[in-house]
Design a protein around this motif. Structure first.
Motif, short mmCIF file in Angstrom:
data_model
loop_
_atom_site.label_atom_id
_atom_site.label_comp_id
_atom_site.label_asym_id
_atom_site.label_seq_id
_atom_site.Cartn_x
_atom_site.Cartn_y
_atom_site.Cartn_z
N VAL A 122 0.84 -1.21 0.00
CA VAL A 122 0.00 0.00 0.00
C VAL A 122 0.87 1.25 0.00
O VAL A 122 2.05 1.20 0.33
N ASP A 123 0.24 2.36 -0.33
CA ASP A 123 0.93 3.65 -0.32
C ASP A 123 0.76 4.23 1.10
O ASP A 123 -0.30 4.78 1.42
N ILE A 124 1.80 4.10 1.92
CA ILE A 124 1.62 4.50 3.33
C ILE A 124 1.31 5.99 3.46
O ILE A 124 0.29 6.36 4.06
N PRO A 125 2.13 6.89 2.86
CA PRO A 125 1.78 8.31 3.02
C PRO A 125 0.39 8.64 2.47
O PRO A 125 -0.34 9.45 3.05
N GLY A 126 0.01 7.99 1.37
CA GLY A 126 -1.31 8.24 0.78
C GLY A 126 -2.43 7.85 1.74
O GLY A 126 -3.41 8.58 1.91
N ASN A 127 -2.28 6.69 2.38
CA ASN A 127 -3.29 6.26 3.35
C ASN A 127 -3.33 7.20 4.56
O ASN A 127 -4.40 7.53 5.06
N VAL A 128 -2.15 7.62 5.00
CA VAL A 128 -2.10 8.52 6.17
C VAL A 128 -2.86 9.81 5.84
O VAL A 128 -3.73 10.25 6.60
N GLU A 129 -2.58 10.39 4.68
CA GLU A 129 -3.27 11.64 4.27
C GLU A 129 -4.77 11.43 4.18
O GLU A 129 -5.57 12.23 4.67
N HIS A 130 -5.16 10.33 3.54
CA HIS A 130 -6.57 10.07 3.29
C HIS A 130 -7.35 9.97 4.61
O HIS A 130 -8.39 10.60 4.78
#
Ligand code: BGC
Length: 807
Positions: free
Chosen positions: A641-649
């Motif tokens: 998964v895209d960790i920074p993307g999930n965190v932002e979301h």
């Protein structure tokens, strides 16, 4: 002011509850809130005392429902000390004109000091100084020393000191419709002129609690107390009268002992309480030994940072409250970790998954404490097996809220204080609590290297929980994957699909991924057991080949919901829920941490929106390293998964309605966005001290959030990670914060770790030959023997491995 002193100035009735919780003194066996000794529960003051593990059940008929609740019992109040001059009314803060007021919590010695200068209605000025302790090394003893000094008056002073058993559990406004009187059958025994005992019984669990008080007026040895019994049933007081003149000091020493019928090595609590109080040393001696006991404990937990003074003081405060709740005393007791400490009555003293945020900290400092807390779960394994069986499943289903015997204690209804509505509560569907227990058991073994733990308790706990999740998962033919339906994830705002009467949501990503982790871990743990023990365990729990094969299939075929490339869905269908207009809600309400209550009060439902109370998906990045997650997903056949993307979301959709949220967000941001990580660190650090959840502090501390801040320093910023192949280090400590140094215990050996920016040095203590310690930092791997030092830098390659050099 030193970092060890926490000082509160003045007296603010609106803030008294927070101050009482923060000034609670305890020793793992019992704790008492920092309430004014002369106060009673009156909406401003709440002098609560709680004995760890002492629960009682009461039933209430409410709106046509019969509710049974188990609560930690508010034990008799041992604090009462007050006085009067001549025949004037007894002293209370509310009757006095306060000239100076200060309360100091001495974190180093575990002593609470109150200094007061006040004037009464006749304009007489008096000084009052009180020192209080709950003894860390003598868990049945507490003491309160009072000095009263007239400044400008003479008269007869009567000092009254008592034990009050007429208390109830009335510390949380939301529970006031519920039955609250847990104590019955009060007795008073006068053991000697200066020693009186009050005992009472909890009405359902039949725990007898006995408190003895030994009062001595130090101004005049010849004064004997008079026992007073005219204050009603369930209370005993000693009174002394002395002639006071200006500047004379009248000193009362009150030493109290508390015993219960649950104690080990005890006959019955009344005689035990008498013996303890009679034999107890004087208050000064108790202070001396208290300081020694605390100094030892602080030493085992020392961390040196150059953080700001308020930050360091708050970290010490958090450590102090952690160690007052989980002190070395608990190794002799059968107690779990109450989410709100022994500091108040919120959540009725129940034990949640919060230990997930606490045990890893203890594993690396005082592992015998985390083992004792894990044993609380292990002892309740038969009950968890029964719960699984009753649900038509196998293995062990641990309760979301646990109390005395491990039965599910989650309330079936809860009150929304904003709307006044009682609502059905489905949060008990948080089956992920079992995953937290298994994760803690695994971490304990990896951190301590304690094979005895794994063989005797850990492996059985992990296998039985794996068995439960394996039974909970069903095979979905259309997907050729295993799914978990009808649960609630860590985010408690989603307990059902909108408009659906059936509670629970499907395929919570956190639950499913951690269930796959658990199945792989259980298999691995079985492999790690010595052959003989593995065979015994398999026989003992009757584990069949087909069950182990199914674990393997779950580790490979668990379904994980995604709603975009690299973006996990919190649960199946989450992304189809409505988006909330966050700005509009912020404008309208200001504080929207408890969006669930706001929405319900508006006649709406949080289940309709993409809003989360706290970190849910992001818990995965809190518990698992990127490498572990990639391996886990890879095994399941999913891309990383895209960790920074999930965190932002998810960050954009989280209201932080739980104090745990800031800890997890600080953690998951630490690698990618350090300034924001530090903002969340600050939020977590000051959330209890500044009561940022507006009023919840009065009801008890948030132990997991407090401990979470210690862990941000201990494991997150140092990048310490315990994996099967050794101790991994990946420091993230901001260089401008100076060096960070701490001594942890890893596989039984003290390791001193010093982090500066992205560089780290690890030193083992000198000593007899011991197994080597494997440290891994990026591609660098070093085996350390006692007395050696290794240095690593994440920025510089190759590694500067300098085993043998001083730190
Ligand atoms: C949180 C839970 C937590 C509980 C006890 C709740 O507000 O949502 O995650 O376990 O508090 O601390």
């Amino acid at each position: 002011m030193t970092v060890w002193r926490m000082v509160f100035q003045g007296f603010d009735p609106d803030d008294e509850g927070r101050r009482e919780a923060l000034c609670t003194l305890g020793n793992g066996y019992f704790a008492t809130r920092g309430a004014a000794p002369e106060s009673v529960a009156d909406g401003v003051h709440y002098p609560g005392t709680y004995v760890a593990g002492c629960f009682n059940r009461l039933t209430t008929d409410l709106a046509g429902h019969r509710l049974e609740d188990e609560s930690i019992v508010n034990a008799p109040n041992w604090l009462p000390v007050t006085f009067r001059i001549d025949h004037d009314p007894w002293f209370t803060l509310e009757r006095a004109e306060i000239v100076e007021a200060e309360q100091e919590l001495d974190l180093q010695r575990g002593i609470l000091i109150r200094r007061l200068r006040f004037r009464d209605h006749r304009r007489r000025t008096t000084r009052l100084v009180q020192h209080r302790l709950v003894h860390l090394a003598h868990p049945h003893l507490a003491g309160l020393h009072t000095t009263l000094q007239p400044e400008d008056w003479s008269g007869t002073v009567t000092v009254r000191s008592g034990l009050d058993g007429t208390v109830a559990n009335s510390g949380v406004a939301r529970y006031r419709d519920l039955a609250a009187h847990h104590l019955i059958d009060h007795h008073i025994t006068e053991a000697s002129p200066e020693l009186a005992v009050l005992d009472a019984l909890t009405s359902q669990s039949h725990v007898r609690l006995a408190l003895a008080q030994r009062n001595r007026l130090l101004a005049d040895d010849s004064l004997q107390p008079t026992r007073v019994t005219d204050l009603g049933e369930g209370r005993v007081d000693h009174e002394f009268a002395a002639e006071a003149t200006p500047d004379m000091q009248i000193q009362l020493e009150k030493v109290v002992s508390l015993h219960t019928s649950r104690d080990p090595a005890s006959t019955e609590p009344v005689s035990e309480a008498i013996d303890s109080a009679r034999d107890a040393p004087g208050f000064d001696e108790l202070c001396r030994t208290q300081a020694i006991a605390w100094s030892r404990l602080h030493h085992q937990f020392s961390t040196t940072t150059s953080l700001s003074e308020p930050a360091r003081r708050t970290l010490l405060l958090h450590r102090f409250h952690l160690l007052q709740t989980a002190s070395p005393t608990i190794t002799d007791l059968d107690v779990g970790l109450p989410a709100r400490g022994l500091h108040g009555e919120a959540y009725r003293g129940h034990v949640f998954w919060d230990e997930l945020f606490v045990l890893p900290v203890l594993d690396l400092r005082l592992p015998r404490l985390s083992r004792a807390l894990l044993r609380y779960r292990y002892r309740r394994l038969p009950r968890a097996r029964r719960a699984a069986r009753q649900a038509g499943l196998t293995g062990a289903m641990f309760p979301w809220q646990s109390g005395s015997n491990g039965r599910e204690e989650s309330p079936s209804w809860h009150l929304n204080p904003r709307s006044g509505h009682w609502l059905p509560d489905h949060t008990h569907l948080q089956r992920h609590v079992g995953l937290a227990i298994a994760h803690s058991a695994r971490h304990h073994h990896l951190a301590t290297g304690d094979d005895d733990y794994l063989s005797s308790e850990g492996a059985e706990l992990i296998c039985e929980i794996a068995r439960f999740f394996s039974a909970l998962a069903t095979y979905d033919r259309s997907r050729d994957r295993y799914v978990i339906r009808g649960v609630v994830g860590p985010d408690e705002y989603h307990t059902a699909y909108p408009g659906n009467d059936e509670p629970g949501i499907n395929n919570n990503a956190y639950t499913n991924i951690m269930a796959a982790w658990l199945c792989a871990t259980a298999t691995q743990v079985l492999r790690e057991l010595p052959d003989q023990r593995r065979r015994e365990l398999i026989d003992q729990i009757d584990l069949r080949r087909h069950e182990m094969d199914r674990w393997d299939r779950l580790a490979h075929r668990m379904f994980v919901p995604f709603h975009d490339q690299g973006l996990l869905s919190q649960f199946e269908g989450y992304h189809r829920l409505a988006e909330l207009d966050w700005d509009a809600y912020r404008r309208r309400y200001g504080d929207i941490q408890r969006l669930d209550r706001i929405l319900e009060a508006e006649g709406d439902d949080p289940n309709r929106y993409q809003v989360s109370k706290q970190a849910d998906v992001l818990m995965l990045f809190y518990l698992l390293s990127a490498e572990e997650l990639e391996e886990l997903l890879g095994r399941l056949g999913y891309p990383m998964v895209d960790i920074p993307g999930n965190v932002e979301h998810y960050l954009a959709r989280t209201s932080h309605g739980s104090t745990l949220s800031a800890v997890v967000h600080a953690w998951v941001l630490a690698r990618g966005d350090r300034p924001r990580a530090l903002e969340f660190f600050d939020k977590a650090l000051f959330s209890d001290l500044h009561d940022t959840q507006h009023g919840t502090m009065a009801e008890g501390i948030h132990l997991a959030a407090m401990t979470g801040t210690l862990d941000l320093v201990q494991r997150c910023f140092t990048g310490i990670e315990i994996r099967p192949d050794g101790l991994h280090l990946n420091p993230q400590w901001p260089t401008d914060l100076g060096p960070l140094e701490l001594t942890v215990r890893y596989h039984g050996l003290p390791l001193t770790i010093r982090v500066t920016g992205r560089a780290v040095a690890v030193r083992t203590a000198p000593g007899p030959p011991a197994p080597t310690i494997t440290c891994v930092c990026g591609p660098q791997r070093t085996h350390l023997r006692p007395g050696e030092t290794a240095r690593f830098s994440m920025d510089a390659t190759p590694a500067t491995d300098s085993a043998g050099e001083p730190l």
